[in-house]
Scaffold this active site. Structure first.
Site, PDB file in Angstrom:
ATOM      1  N   ARG A  59       2.840  -7.324   9.160  1.00  0.00           N
ATOM      2  CA  ARG A  59       2.172  -6.251   9.907  1.00  0.00           C
ATOM      3  C   ARG A  59       2.632  -6.204  11.356  1.00  0.00           C
ATOM      4  O   ARG A  59       2.724  -5.120  11.957  1.00  0.00           O
ATOM      5  CB  ARG A  59       0.659  -6.424   9.814  1.00  0.00           C
ATOM      6  CG  ARG A  59       0.088  -6.070   8.434  1.00  0.00           C
ATOM      7  CD  ARG A  59      -1.348  -6.540   8.310  1.00  0.00           C
ATOM      8  NE  ARG A  59      -2.006  -6.113   7.070  1.00  0.00           N
ATOM      9  CZ  ARG A  59      -3.141  -6.653   6.627  1.00  0.00           C
ATOM     10  NH1 ARG A  59      -3.716  -7.637   7.307  1.00  0.00           N
ATOM     11  NH2 ARG A  59      -3.683  -6.222   5.508  1.00  0.00           N
ATOM     12  N   LYS A  94       0.834  -1.197   0.000  1.00  0.00           N
ATOM     13  CA  LYS A  94       0.000   0.000   0.000  1.00  0.00           C
ATOM     14  C   LYS A  94       0.880   1.263   0.000  1.00  0.00           C
ATOM     15  O   LYS A  94       2.103   1.176   0.231  1.00  0.00           O
ATOM     16  CB  LYS A  94      -0.913  -0.049   1.230  1.00  0.00           C
ATOM     17  CG  LYS A  94      -1.879  -1.253   1.214  1.00  0.00           C
ATOM     18  CD  LYS A  94      -2.738  -1.303   2.461  1.00  0.00           C
ATOM     19  CE  LYS A  94      -3.759  -2.416   2.399  1.00  0.00           C
ATOM     20  NZ  LYS A  94      -4.645  -2.448   3.593  1.00  0.00           N
ATOM     21  N   THR A 146      -5.429  -8.206  10.346  1.00  0.00           N
ATOM     22  CA  THR A 146      -5.788  -6.911   9.745  1.00  0.00           C
ATOM     23  C   THR A 146      -5.303  -5.745  10.608  1.00  0.00           C
ATOM     24  O   THR A 146      -4.745  -4.768  10.109  1.00  0.00           O
ATOM     25  CB  THR A 146      -7.322  -6.824   9.554  1.00  0.00           C
ATOM     26  OG1 THR A 146      -7.718  -7.913   8.722  1.00  0.00           O
ATOM     27  CG2 THR A 146      -7.742  -5.507   8.924  1.00  0.00           C
ATOM     28  N   PHE A 163     -15.390   2.835   7.288  1.00  0.00           N
ATOM     29  CA  PHE A 163     -14.017   3.217   6.924  1.00  0.00           C
ATOM     30  C   PHE A 163     -13.765   3.184   5.409  1.00  0.00           C
ATOM     31  O   PHE A 163     -12.674   3.540   4.957  1.00  0.00           O
ATOM     32  CB  PHE A 163     -12.993   2.323   7.649  1.00  0.00           C
ATOM     33  CG  PHE A 163     -13.167   0.848   7.381  1.00  0.00           C
ATOM     34  CD1 PHE A 163     -12.634   0.252   6.252  1.00  0.00           C
ATOM     35  CD2 PHE A 163     -13.850   0.037   8.284  1.00  0.00           C
ATOM     36  CE1 PHE A 163     -12.782  -1.099   5.996  1.00  0.00           C
ATOM     37  CE2 PHE A 163     -14.013  -1.325   8.045  1.00  0.00           C
ATOM     38  CZ  PHE A 163     -13.483  -1.891   6.898  1.00  0.00           C
ATOM     39  N   ASN A 223      -1.845  -0.187   7.434  1.00  0.00           N
ATOM     40  CA  ASN A 223      -1.289  -1.535   7.653  1.00  0.00           C
ATOM     41  C   ASN A 223      -0.471  -2.085   6.488  1.00  0.00           C
ATOM     42  O   ASN A 223      -0.265  -3.295   6.384  1.00  0.00           O
ATOM     43  CB  ASN A 223      -2.388  -2.494   8.116  1.00  0.00           C
ATOM     44  CG  ASN A 223      -3.471  -2.709   7.086  1.00  0.00           C
ATOM     45  OD1 ASN A 223      -3.424  -2.117   6.009  1.00  0.00           O
ATOM     46  ND2 ASN A 223      -4.434  -3.559   7.394  1.00  0.00           N
ATOM     47  N   ARG A 272      -1.584 -14.903   3.857  1.00  0.00           N
ATOM     48  CA  ARG A 272      -2.307 -14.202   4.925  1.00  0.00           C
ATOM     49  C   ARG A 272      -1.596 -14.394   6.270  1.00  0.00           C
ATOM     50  O   ARG A 272      -1.539 -13.471   7.084  1.00  0.00           O
ATOM     51  CB  ARG A 272      -3.746 -14.717   5.025  1.00  0.00           C
ATOM     52  CG  ARG A 272      -4.610 -14.370   3.841  1.00  0.00           C
ATOM     53  CD  ARG A 272      -5.108 -12.940   3.835  1.00  0.00           C
ATOM     54  NE  ARG A 272      -6.002 -12.626   4.931  1.00  0.00           N
ATOM     55  CZ  ARG A 272      -6.760 -11.533   5.000  1.00  0.00           C
ATOM     56  NH1 ARG A 272      -6.731 -10.642   4.002  1.00  0.00           N
ATOM     57  NH2 ARG A 272      -7.528 -11.304   6.021  1.00  0.00           N
ATOM     58  N   GLU A 315      -9.263 -10.567  -7.893  1.00  0.00           N
ATOM     59  CA  GLU A 315      -8.335  -9.435  -7.756  1.00  0.00           C
ATOM     60  C   GLU A 315      -7.249  -9.479  -8.834  1.00  0.00           C
ATOM     61  O   GLU A 315      -6.882  -8.441  -9.393  1.00  0.00           O
ATOM     62  CB  GLU A 315      -7.731  -9.445  -6.350  1.00  0.00           C
ATOM     63  CG  GLU A 315      -8.775  -9.082  -5.282  1.00  0.00           C
ATOM     64  CD  GLU A 315      -8.338  -9.366  -3.848  1.00  0.00           C
ATOM     65  OE1 GLU A 315      -9.163  -9.177  -2.950  1.00  0.00           O
ATOM     66  OE2 GLU A 315      -7.182  -9.788  -3.629  1.00  0.00           O
ATOM     67  N   TYR A 356     -12.150  -2.972  -3.354  1.00  0.00           N
ATOM     68  CA  TYR A 356     -12.706  -3.084  -1.997  1.00  0.00           C
ATOM     69  C   TYR A 356     -14.235  -3.056  -1.988  1.00  0.00           C
ATOM     70  O   TYR A 356     -14.834  -2.706  -0.970  1.00  0.00           O
ATOM     71  CB  TYR A 356     -12.147  -1.956  -1.120  1.00  0.00           C
ATOM     72  CG  TYR A 356     -10.743  -2.224  -0.608  1.00  0.00           C
ATOM     73  CD1 TYR A 356     -10.438  -3.375   0.131  1.00  0.00           C
ATOM     74  CD2 TYR A 356      -9.704  -1.316  -0.831  1.00  0.00           C
ATOM     75  CE1 TYR A 356      -9.149  -3.615   0.606  1.00  0.00           C
ATOM     76  CE2 TYR A 356      -8.417  -1.546  -0.339  1.00  0.00           C
ATOM     77  CZ  TYR A 356      -8.154  -2.702   0.375  1.00  0.00           C
ATOM     78  OH  TYR A 356      -6.876  -2.937   0.868  1.00  0.00           O
ATOM     79  N   HIS A 386      -1.756  -5.498   1.374  1.00  0.00           N
ATOM     80  CA  HIS A 386      -2.992  -6.244   1.108  1.00  0.00           C
ATOM     81  C   HIS A 386      -2.637  -7.657   0.672  1.00  0.00           C
ATOM     82  O   HIS A 386      -1.660  -7.869  -0.051  1.00  0.00           O
ATOM     83  CB  HIS A 386      -3.791  -5.574  -0.020  1.00  0.00           C
ATOM     84  CG  HIS A 386      -4.884  -6.459  -0.538  1.00  0.00           C
ATOM     85  ND1 HIS A 386      -6.110  -6.567   0.078  1.00  0.00           N
ATOM     86  CD2 HIS A 386      -4.917  -7.332  -1.586  1.00  0.00           C
ATOM     87  CE1 HIS A 386      -6.860  -7.448  -0.572  1.00  0.00           C
ATOM     88  NE2 HIS A 386      -6.151  -7.928  -1.586  1.00  0.00           N
TER      89      HIS A 386
HETATM   90  N1  UDP Z   1      -9.527  -1.179   7.511  1.00  0.00           N
HETATM   91  C1  UDP Z   1      -9.613  -0.014   8.279  1.00  0.00           C
HETATM   92  N2  UDP Z   1     -10.326  -0.037   9.442  1.00  0.00           N
HETATM   93  C2  UDP Z   1     -10.964  -1.157   9.883  1.00  0.00           C
HETATM   94  C3  UDP Z   1     -10.874  -2.323   9.112  1.00  0.00           C
HETATM   95  C4  UDP Z   1     -10.141  -2.294   7.931  1.00  0.00           C
HETATM   96  O1  UDP Z   1      -9.051   1.014   7.911  1.00  0.00           O
HETATM   97  O2  UDP Z   1     -11.578  -1.117  10.956  1.00  0.00           O
HETATM   98  C5  UDP Z   1      -8.753  -1.158   6.271  1.00  0.00           C
HETATM   99  C6  UDP Z   1      -7.381  -1.803   6.421  1.00  0.00           C
HETATM  100  O3  UDP Z   1      -6.474  -1.086   5.581  1.00  0.00           O
HETATM  101  C7  UDP Z   1      -7.628  -3.194   5.861  1.00  0.00           C
HETATM  102  C8  UDP Z   1      -8.600  -2.886   4.723  1.00  0.00           C
HETATM  103  O4  UDP Z   1      -9.449  -1.872   5.270  1.00  0.00           O
HETATM  104  O5  UDP Z   1      -6.438  -3.801   5.427  1.00  0.00           O
HETATM  105  C9  UDP Z   1      -9.438  -4.036   4.233  1.00  0.00           C
HETATM  106  O6  UDP Z   1     -10.106  -4.601   5.321  1.00  0.00           O
HETATM  107  P1  UDP Z   1     -10.210  -6.192   5.464  1.00  0.00           P
HETATM  108  O7  UDP Z   1     -11.185  -6.481   6.548  1.00  0.00           O
HETATM  109  O8  UDP Z   1     -10.451  -6.809   4.126  1.00  0.00           O
HETATM  110  O9  UDP Z   1      -8.749  -6.558   6.018  1.00  0.00           O
HETATM  111  P2  UDP Z   1      -7.518  -7.304   5.300  1.00  0.00           P
HETATM  112  O10 UDP Z   1      -8.095  -8.337   4.377  1.00  0.00           O
HETATM  113  O11 UDP Z   1      -6.711  -6.248   4.575  1.00  0.00           O
HETATM  114  O12 UDP Z   1      -6.719  -7.915   6.426  1.00  0.00           O
HETATM  115 MG    MG Z   2      -9.538  -8.186   2.908  1.00  0.00          MG
END
Ligand code: UDP
Ligand code: MG
Length: 153
Positions: free
Chosen positions: A106, A13, A95, A61, A116, A89, A130, A53, A119
């Site tokens: 992370r 990112k 996350t 958010f 974070n 993952r 994707e 997204y 992705h």
């Molecule tokens: N995100 C955020 N606040 C939250 C949850 C998610 O800003 O409370 C952002 C964060 O950058 C995250 C992205 O949204 O990586 C996508 O969320 P997801 O739940 O898909 O998490 P990921 O798959 O990236 O772990």
């Molecule tokens: Mg995700």
């Protein structure tokens, strides 16, 4: 063999790019033994990021997330290997970096959920979606790594 050609979409990112963490993150996937299939450094459009997204469009958010993701260039990648979606993952961590164990990307390299740095696809299905959103078929490179027999039994 089929399982060994599973693919995932990984993107560093804008914060990861700005903080100079691209090399460190690419190194982790490369040293693990996964094979690079595609890599593209780009300023993603808001349209692309909204689509990427789309499942989160009703979350509070979401607007901030799209703004953050379009605030600078990203490094988009496809990596291949056995269970690469799930293992990818695990390598990323949770996350929220605060819940991520040391040793994960992370867990080691960032602090807040909204910054974070990386992705990773959360399922084989979303990986396929994707990958086709970010890359044209001809941008995906097939080759057999000379290390293949030293990585897989
Ligand atoms: N995100 C955020 N606040 C939250 C949850 C998610 O800003 O409370 C952002 C964060 O950058 C995250 C992205 O949204 O990586 C996508 O969320 P997801 O739940 O898909 O998490 P990921 O798959 O990236 O772990
Ligand atoms: Mg995700």
């Amino acid at each position: 063999m089929a399982a060994k050609t599973e693919r995932t979409f990984i993107a560093i990112k804008p914060d990861g790019v700005q903080r100079g963490l691209m090399g460190e993150i690419v190194k982790r996937f490369e040293q693990k033994g996964f094979r690079l299939v595609a890599m593209k450094f780009l300023q993603a459009s808001e349209d692309l990021l909204k689509q990427h997204y789309i499942d989160l469009k009703d979350r509070p958010f979401y607007p901030g997330l799209v703004k953050y993701m379009s605030s600078g260039p990203v490094l988009a990648m496809v990596w291949e290997g056995l269970n690469v979606v799930k293992t990818g993952r695990v390598m990323l961590g949770e996350t929220n970096p605060a819940d991520s164990k040391p040793g994960t990307i992370r867990g080691d390299l960032c602090i807040e959920v909204g910054r974070n740095i990386i992705h990773g696809s959360d399922s084989v299905d979303s990986a396929n979606k994707e990958i086709s959103l970010w890359f044209k078929p001809e941008e995906l490179v097939s080759f057999k790594s000379c290390a293949h027999e030293w990585i897989y039994e």
